[in-house]
Design a protein around this motif. Structure first.
Motif, mmCIF file in Angstrom:
data_model
loop_
_atom_site.group_PDB
_atom_site.id
_atom_site.type_symbol
_atom_site.label_atom_id
_atom_site.label_comp_id
_atom_site.label_asym_id
_atom_site.label_seq_id
_atom_site.Cartn_x
_atom_site.Cartn_y
_atom_site.Cartn_z
ATOM 1 N N VAL A 163 0.863 -1.186 0.000
ATOM 2 C CA VAL A 163 0.000 0.000 0.000
ATOM 3 C C VAL A 163 0.893 1.228 0.000
ATOM 4 C CG1 VAL A 163 -1.791 1.290 1.216
ATOM 5 C CG2 VAL A 163 -1.839 -1.209 1.251
ATOM 6 N N ASP A 164 0.711 2.098 -1.001
ATOM 7 C CA ASP A 164 1.542 3.292 -1.161
ATOM 8 C C ASP A 164 3.024 2.941 -1.164
ATOM 9 O OD1 ASP A 164 -0.755 4.806 -1.239
ATOM 10 O OD2 ASP A 164 -0.678 5.365 0.871
ATOM 11 N N GLY A 165 3.347 1.821 -1.801
ATOM 12 C CA GLY A 165 4.737 1.411 -1.938
ATOM 13 C C GLY A 165 5.310 0.712 -0.731
ATOM 14 N N ARG A 166 4.533 0.603 0.345
ATOM 15 C CA ARG A 166 5.022 -0.049 1.573
ATOM 16 C C ARG A 166 4.507 -1.481 1.628
ATOM 17 N NH1 ARG A 166 3.339 -0.421 7.075
ATOM 18 N NH2 ARG A 166 1.397 0.643 6.526
ATOM 19 N N LYS A 167 5.431 -2.436 1.651
ATOM 20 C CA LYS A 167 5.048 -3.838 1.689
ATOM 21 C C LYS A 167 4.391 -4.166 3.024
ATOM 22 C CE LYS A 167 6.808 -8.481 0.751
ATOM 23 N NZ LYS A 167 7.997 -9.311 0.431
ATOM 24 N N MET A 180 -6.195 4.055 5.005
ATOM 25 C CA MET A 180 -5.392 5.275 4.998
ATOM 26 C C MET A 180 -4.578 5.435 3.715
ATOM 27 S SD MET A 180 -6.279 6.594 7.796
ATOM 28 C CE MET A 180 -5.203 8.007 7.632
ATOM 29 N N GLY A 181 -4.678 4.468 2.808
ATOM 30 C CA GLY A 181 -3.835 4.475 1.621
ATOM 31 C C GLY A 181 -4.435 5.191 0.427
ATOM 32 N N GLU A 185 -1.269 -2.093 -4.339
ATOM 33 C CA GLU A 185 -0.721 -3.046 -5.311
ATOM 34 C C GLU A 185 -1.278 -4.437 -5.016
ATOM 35 O OE1 GLU A 185 3.578 -2.857 -5.728
ATOM 36 O OE2 GLU A 185 3.534 -0.791 -4.973
ATOM 37 N N VAL A 186 -1.932 -5.033 -6.001
ATOM 38 C CA VAL A 186 -2.538 -6.351 -5.816
ATOM 39 C C VAL A 186 -2.039 -7.319 -6.875
ATOM 40 C CG1 VAL A 186 -4.611 -5.268 -4.860
ATOM 41 C CG2 VAL A 186 -4.583 -5.935 -7.266
ATOM 42 N N GLN A 193 -1.314 -5.528 -10.421
ATOM 43 C CA GLN A 193 -2.110 -4.361 -10.773
ATOM 44 C C GLN A 193 -2.038 -3.346 -9.646
ATOM 45 O OE1 GLN A 193 -6.109 -5.148 -12.192
ATOM 46 N NE2 GLN A 193 -5.561 -7.230 -12.823
ATOM 47 N N THR A 194 -2.210 -2.075 -9.988
ATOM 48 C CA THR A 194 -2.267 -1.013 -8.989
ATOM 49 C C THR A 194 -3.658 -0.403 -9.005
ATOM 50 O OG1 THR A 194 0.096 -0.501 -9.204
ATOM 51 C CG2 THR A 194 -1.312 1.184 -8.217
#
Length: 447
Positions: A163-167, A180-181, A185-186, A193-194
């Motif tokens: 989420v927002d680049g944070r794993k 909060m994102g 990324e799924v 996909q984003t």
């Protein structure tokens, strides 16, 4: 009985936080030989429940549990003691002390709040360790339990990677991270996909009765069978349906679409009962129902026993718990900072989630749990510390703001200006208090 347990935890946590916060002001004030006239838990408007004078300080308990205070001589605070301020400054008064001493006194409360939170997290790491399910354990993806998330483009079976680049490492961090994102990324059907979440995503989630967004995919477990159900003889409480119409059924979220395709039919099924596979027949109503209550949410350890998810457990020695607790506290502090940022951004609609004393009361469990109590208390301590640092007159942060101005410019704001600023601050705090608790009342009425 449950409400008494919740109330006891609520009052104990609130009292502990208030007393320690005010001690954070009281101790440096005494060290700098500043007179403290009152030290109160709760507010004593008109009268006190209990009070006793020891030396120059009156210690007491008020009747209004909206906070607490220390009254320091020669300080413009919520008491608005203009008569005292009209007299010549005395050496024991707050206003007579050097700016750096006054700054330490004002920062003492929030400093104690943050220290307390980190100590609690260190203690919890040592006493309880960690128990969690890794996000990677959700091999068949997540169960989307909120239609808002489905509408945003995230579906049951998706694997949330970041989420927002944070794993995201722990599954229990997913729901809050998504709320909060902005970008999720799924992994879907083997491809990445984003999904971009809308600006008002938080508001849309808050508008739903169900605040969670995702849960672990669980088996279809029977909670209870209606006495009028056509399947009352075939099904029993705690049965786990493992196949329907000769097709394996792995998760509860698959059931609704299966039943909709079998309306009005009698179909073969298999249930796991007392550790054995039992073949039965199920009658599906014309509306696609079985006449049962919604599947049980199994305890996490039961999911491990069934071989669905593995629980990771970690224990820490005393010295190992220190960096773990510090990291946990820093993470909670950062999370609350992001929440405040969202609340003060009107387009997110996060302000709808602002709650008052009822919202705080509701987060305490109905059965006594020291682990939950300390976890909630640590979070509330961080919230209290951050809120008190806001640069609003009447809060510690407002006093700090004016003190920093004095130390940088060399000019002290006049008492008249500080009195007016205090009045503005009190008005803003009352407005915030009314809004937060009004939100609680509105949610209770419209629930």
């Amino acid at each position: 009985m449950e409400i008494l347990i919740k109330l006891s935890q609520f009052l104990l946590s609130l009292s502990l936080l208030i007393i320690l916060h005010e001690l954070g002001h009281f101790i440096p004030a005494k060290l700098f030989k500043t007179r403290v006239e009152k030290f109160y838990l709760f507010f004593d408007i008109k009268f006190s429940l209990l009070k006793k004078q020891i030396g120059e300080t009156v210690y007491g308990i008020g009747w209004l549990p909206l906070g607490g205070y220390v009254k320091i001589s020669g300080m413009i605070d919520e008491s608005m003691d203009t008569e005292q301020m009209a007299l010549p400054p005395q050496p024991w008064e707050f206003r007579s002390k050097p700016a750096w001493q006054r700054l330490i006194i004002m920062l003492g409360g929030v400093t104690v709040n943050f220290i307390l939170a980190f100590i609690i997290y260190i203690g919890m790491a040592y006493a309880y360790g960690d128990m969690y399910i890794k996000n990677s354990e959700a091999k068949d993806g997540i169960w989307v339990t909120n239609p808002v998330l489905e509408k945003a483009g995230i579906h049951t079976g998706d694997k949330i990677i970041a989420v927002d680049g944070r794993k995201i490492e722990h599954f229990h961090d997913l729901s809050e991270a998504i709320i909060m994102g902005k970008n999720v990324e799924v992994e879907r059907n083997g491809s990445m996909q984003t999904v971009a979440l809308p600006d008002n995503f938080i508001a849309n989630v808050l508008d739903q009765d169900k605040k969670s967004t995702v849960e672990l995919r669980i088996p279809f477990v029977i909670s209870d069978v209606s006495g009028t159900s056509a399947n009352k003889e075939a099904l029993k409480s705690k049965d786990i349906v493992t196949s329907l119409n000769n097709q394996p059924l792995h998760y509860a979220d698959e059931m609704e679409s299966r039943l909709n395709a079998l309306k009005g039919q009698t179909v073969p099924a298999t249930v796991k009962r007392d550790g054995k596979e039992v073949a039965i027949s199920l009658k599906v109503s014309d509306s696609g129902k079985l006449g049962i209550q919604y599947p049980n949410r199994l305890p996490v350890d039961n999911l491990e026993k069934l071989g669905i998810y593995k629980i990771s457990r970690e224990e820490y020695g005393f010295f190992e718990s220190i960096p773990v607790g510090l990291e946990r506290g820093a993470d909670q502090l950062a999370k609350y900072g992001r929440q405040l940022k969202a609340i003060f951004s009107p387009k997110t609609g996060a302000y709808k989630g602002v709650g008052g004393f009822k919202a705080i009361f509701d987060i305490f469990p109905e059965s006594w749990s020291w682990e939950m109590f300390w976890s909630i208390t640590a979070l509330l301590s961080i919230m209290l510390g951050v809120m008190n640092l806001l640069p609003i007159p009447a809060l510690d942060g407002g006093h700090v703001m004016f003190l920093l101005y004095e130390m940088i410019s060399g000019r002290k704001p006049s008492d008249k200006f500080l009195e007016r600023a205090q009045m503005v601050g009190i008005f803003l705090l009352l407005a915030l208090l009314l809004f937060a608790n009004g939100n609680d009342i509105y949610k209770w009425i419209t629930k």
